[in-house]
Design an enzyme around this catalytic site. Structure first.
Site, mmCIF file in Angstrom:
data_model
loop_
_atom_site.group_PDB
_atom_site.id
_atom_site.type_symbol
_atom_site.label_atom_id
_atom_site.label_comp_id
_atom_site.label_asym_id
_atom_site.label_seq_id
_atom_site.Cartn_x
_atom_site.Cartn_y
_atom_site.Cartn_z
ATOM 1 C CB THR A 167 -0.933 0.031 1.228
ATOM 2 O OG1 THR A 167 -0.123 -0.189 2.396
ATOM 3 C CG2 THR A 167 -2.000 -1.038 1.147
ATOM 4 C CB VAL A 211 8.261 1.831 -2.758
ATOM 5 C CG1 VAL A 211 9.108 0.768 -3.446
ATOM 6 C CG2 VAL A 211 9.075 3.110 -2.595
ATOM 7 N NE ARG A 271 -0.116 2.585 9.327
ATOM 8 C CZ ARG A 271 0.957 2.316 10.047
ATOM 9 N NH1 ARG A 271 0.899 2.326 11.357
ATOM 10 N NH2 ARG A 271 2.095 2.029 9.471
ATOM 11 C CB CYS A 324 16.331 6.064 -4.537
ATOM 12 S SG CYS A 324 16.138 6.930 -2.971
ATOM 13 N N GLY A 365 10.400 10.560 -2.258
ATOM 14 C CA GLY A 365 11.294 9.635 -1.553
ATOM 15 C C GLY A 365 10.929 9.487 -0.090
ATOM 16 N NE ARG A 425 13.348 14.730 1.262
ATOM 17 C CZ ARG A 425 13.507 13.408 1.102
ATOM 18 N NH1 ARG A 425 13.449 12.859 -0.088
ATOM 19 N NH2 ARG A 425 13.732 12.636 2.134
ATOM 20 C CG HIS A 429 16.147 11.169 -5.859
ATOM 21 N ND1 HIS A 429 14.994 11.773 -5.387
ATOM 22 C CD2 HIS A 429 16.429 10.169 -4.988
ATOM 23 C CE1 HIS A 429 14.601 11.152 -4.276
ATOM 24 N NE2 HIS A 429 15.450 10.172 -4.020
HETATM 25 O O1 25A Z 1 13.319 1.849 7.144
HETATM 26 P P1 25A Z 1 13.698 2.274 5.759
HETATM 27 O O2 25A Z 1 14.413 1.230 4.987
HETATM 28 O O3 25A Z 1 14.498 3.569 5.765
HETATM 29 O O4 25A Z 1 12.328 2.570 4.968
HETATM 30 C C1 25A Z 1 11.337 3.426 5.484
HETATM 31 C C2 25A Z 1 10.226 3.670 4.509
HETATM 32 O O5 25A Z 1 10.766 4.354 3.411
HETATM 33 C C3 25A Z 1 9.963 4.117 2.284
HETATM 34 C C4 25A Z 1 8.947 3.051 2.573
HETATM 35 O O6 25A Z 1 7.685 3.666 2.867
HETATM 36 C C5 25A Z 1 9.544 2.481 3.854
HETATM 37 O O7 25A Z 1 8.501 1.939 4.663
HETATM 38 N N1 25A Z 1 10.901 3.774 1.235
HETATM 39 C C6 25A Z 1 11.810 2.792 1.190
HETATM 40 N N2 25A Z 1 12.533 2.850 0.085
HETATM 41 C C7 25A Z 1 12.077 3.906 -0.602
HETATM 42 C C8 25A Z 1 12.427 4.515 -1.842
HETATM 43 N N3 25A Z 1 13.422 4.032 -2.600
HETATM 44 C C9 25A Z 1 11.033 4.482 0.135
HETATM 45 N N4 25A Z 1 10.366 5.540 -0.278
HETATM 46 C C10 25A Z 1 10.718 6.057 -1.467
HETATM 47 N N5 25A Z 1 11.717 5.591 -2.228
HETATM 48 P P2 25A Z 1 6.382 3.561 1.948
HETATM 49 O O8 25A Z 1 5.447 4.582 2.416
HETATM 50 O O9 25A Z 1 6.709 3.487 0.516
HETATM 51 O O10 25A Z 1 5.791 2.128 2.298
HETATM 52 C C11 25A Z 1 5.404 1.769 3.549
HETATM 53 C C12 25A Z 1 4.684 0.426 3.326
HETATM 54 O O11 25A Z 1 5.108 -0.464 4.344
HETATM 55 C C13 25A Z 1 3.932 -1.004 4.995
HETATM 56 N N6 25A Z 1 4.250 -1.353 6.359
HETATM 57 C C14 25A Z 1 4.740 -0.575 7.334
HETATM 58 N N7 25A Z 1 4.893 -1.282 8.463
HETATM 59 C C15 25A Z 1 4.495 -2.529 8.207
HETATM 60 C C16 25A Z 1 4.076 -2.585 6.860
HETATM 61 N N8 25A Z 1 3.598 -3.692 6.318
HETATM 62 C C17 25A Z 1 3.541 -4.792 7.095
HETATM 63 N N9 25A Z 1 3.931 -4.820 8.369
HETATM 64 C C18 25A Z 1 4.402 -3.724 8.964
HETATM 65 N N10 25A Z 1 4.776 -3.769 10.242
HETATM 66 C C19 25A Z 1 2.946 0.113 4.878
HETATM 67 O O12 25A Z 1 1.647 -0.350 4.995
HETATM 68 C C20 25A Z 1 3.197 0.613 3.467
HETATM 69 O O13 25A Z 1 2.553 -0.217 2.537
HETATM 70 P P3 25A Z 1 0.680 0.330 6.091
HETATM 71 O O14 25A Z 1 -0.484 -0.539 6.082
HETATM 72 O O15 25A Z 1 1.447 0.540 7.393
HETATM 73 O O16 25A Z 1 0.327 1.741 5.600
HETATM 74 C C21 25A Z 1 -0.654 1.879 4.601
HETATM 75 C C22 25A Z 1 -0.917 3.364 4.431
HETATM 76 O O17 25A Z 1 -1.219 3.941 5.709
HETATM 77 C C23 25A Z 1 -0.651 5.242 5.816
HETATM 78 N N11 25A Z 1 0.232 5.270 6.996
HETATM 79 C C24 25A Z 1 1.510 4.879 7.039
HETATM 80 N N12 25A Z 1 2.005 5.083 8.254
HETATM 81 C C25 25A Z 1 1.028 5.613 9.009
HETATM 82 C C26 25A Z 1 -0.131 5.727 8.206
HETATM 83 N N13 25A Z 1 -1.291 6.207 8.670
HETATM 84 C C27 25A Z 1 -1.337 6.577 9.948
HETATM 85 N N14 25A Z 1 -0.279 6.505 10.781
HETATM 86 C C28 25A Z 1 0.907 6.020 10.356
HETATM 87 N N15 25A Z 1 1.947 5.936 11.193
HETATM 88 C C29 25A Z 1 0.017 5.509 4.567
HETATM 89 O O18 25A Z 1 -0.800 6.307 3.744
HETATM 90 C C30 25A Z 1 0.268 4.141 3.970
HETATM 91 O O19 25A Z 1 0.304 4.168 2.554
HETATM 92 O O1 L14 Z 2 17.430 4.046 2.004
HETATM 93 O O2 L14 Z 2 14.350 10.213 -0.196
HETATM 94 O O3 L14 Z 2 16.039 3.510 0.447
HETATM 95 O O4 L14 Z 2 13.858 9.942 1.926
HETATM 96 C C1 L14 Z 2 14.769 5.809 0.404
HETATM 97 C C2 L14 Z 2 14.074 7.122 0.494
HETATM 98 C C3 L14 Z 2 16.395 6.573 2.151
HETATM 99 C C4 L14 Z 2 15.674 7.912 2.184
HETATM 100 C C5 L14 Z 2 16.399 4.259 1.355
HETATM 101 C C6 L14 Z 2 14.357 9.544 0.863
HETATM 102 C C7 L14 Z 2 15.528 5.436 1.654
HETATM 103 C C8 L14 Z 2 15.062 8.208 0.848
#
Ligand code: 25A
Ligand code: L14
Length: 334
Positions: A12, A15, A40, A129, A160, A238, A245
């Protein structure tokens, strides 16, 4: 390739949704697909190949009978669940930073080090990325002239940082145009009409003064290129761009490379498109790169401050080549 049973963990997220789109567009041979996210997202549905599929809650048992899992659910989730998947004989392509520097886990950009996939133990890491688009361009130049040092400054898009960050950029832009005070929730300072030299926005700076994004670019570049001797200095910033990027790069090579040679090498490099015609004001732009899978390079010129130096401008879609597309390309090689 025989069709595979696939799972997307974090489906969801920004990415995760792009992963589904790329699997569909590239006609990845999907036998079955399971969409996973956190509690969620229970009850949410996502489109795939004309169908609407339910999102399931990710658990330790989600990967029984799954052959390939694409993870983009954050580092904590990957640390916890990728080993469960690998244990169930599923190969994980993980987009988080959790496993990237683990010596038992290959860190792969197919155009650069596809061969490293072979020594995986069930987990393959997808790089950061900003690093992916950098190494796609550096590798062919390194092969031709051995890169000794790279200085890179990034201009990173708000996508990102996720969907909430994009909402904040739009809300702040509107507020400023209406003469109101911009409200900051995701970023520590206004991102509208501004540049913030701190990525990710939530991390503290390291003791050496660098951010984790900067250290990722330094360490991951060496691991993917398979050369610890390359010296890298990174500044990650940023900027108020939606997607794509951009990077200003200066590199120093052991052997001198002329601008013409660099042009020729890069125009033949896989995954790279040279857009470089200053007379026509042609150079890579984030707005043009967004939605495309290639890495674009231009403004190729001599670094006048160094006898064997080149300066370049590199742009790519951070959600595609920087995340979802690179992950699917790895899955295609499996
Ligand atoms: O730890 P890292 O490696 O640094 O990565 C951190 C985050 O960076 C993003 C990605 O977030 C990742 O979670 N990311 C990583 N690489 C990236 C890149 N190259 C990058 N972003 C850009 N470029 P994301 O938003 O893309 O995806 C998050 C997904 O992970 C699911 N998720 C989170 N915890 C989980 C989980 N799934 C299973 N088990 C877990 N414990 C998350 O699903 C989403 O699909 P979700 O159900 O938690 O969230 C669905 C929607 O709900 C909203 N939401 C998110 N957080 C909150 C929230 N609403 C309320 N409160 C919150 N805290 C969002 O709209 C989300 O889409
Ligand atoms: O390590 O633009 O893949 O915030 C990707 C998203 C690091 C931060 C990773 C951003 C993340 C990055």
């Amino acid at each position: 390739m025989t069709p595979k049973s696939v799972a997307v963990a974090g489906a969801t997220g920004l990415v995760g949704r792009h992963m589904l789109q790329v699997l569909e567009e590239r006609n990845y041979p999907v036998k079955s697909i399971k969409l996973l996210a956190s509690e969620r997202s229970r009850g949410k549905q996502l489109p795939f190949r004309g169908e609407t599929l339910p999102v399931e809650v990710l658990t330790e048992n989600s990967f029984r009978g799954i052959e390939v899992a694409l993870f983009s659910a954050g580092g904590g989730t990957s640390k916890k669940f990728a080993p469960c998947a690998a244990h169930d004989h599923c190969v994980v392509v993980d987009n988080s930073s959790a496993w990237r520097m683990d010596p038992k886990v290959p860190l792969v950009v197919p155009e650069v080090n596809a061969k490293d996939i072979k020594w995986n133990n069930g987990i393959i890491a997808n790089p950061n990325c900003s690093t992916i688009q950098l190494v796609v361009v550096l590798k062919p130049l390194h092969d031709a002239a051995k890169i000794e040092r790279v200085v890179v400054s990034t201009y990173q898009a708000v996508s990102g940082a996720g969907a909430k960050a994009l909402d904040e950029l739009l809300a702040q832009t509107k507020a400023v145009l209406e003469g109101k005070q911009p409200e900051c929730n995701v970023f520590p300072h206004p991102i509208a009409f501004n540049c913030i030299p701190q990525i990710p926005q939530s991390d503290a700076f390291g003791e050496n003064g660098y951010t984790s994004e900067e250290m990722k670019m330094i360490n991951e570049t060496k691991k993917i290129m398979g050369d610890d001797s390359i010296r890298v200095c990174a500044t990650t910033v940023r900027v108020p761009v939606h997607t794509g990027h951009s990077e200003s790069v200066n590199l120093e090579t052991e052997k001198k490379l002329s601008v013409a040679q660099a042009h020729e090498i890069l125009s033949k490099a896989p995954g790279v498109v040279v857009l470089d015609d200053p007379a026509k004001q042609l150079y890579p732009l984030a707005t043009e790169a967004a939605g495309k899978g290639e890495t674009f390079v231009g403004r190729i010129r001599e670094d006048l401050s160094h006898p064997r130096g080149l300066a370049l401008w590199i742009v790519s879609d951070n959600l595609l080549k920087g995340a979802a597309l690179n992950a699917v390309q790895i899955a295609e090689l499996l």
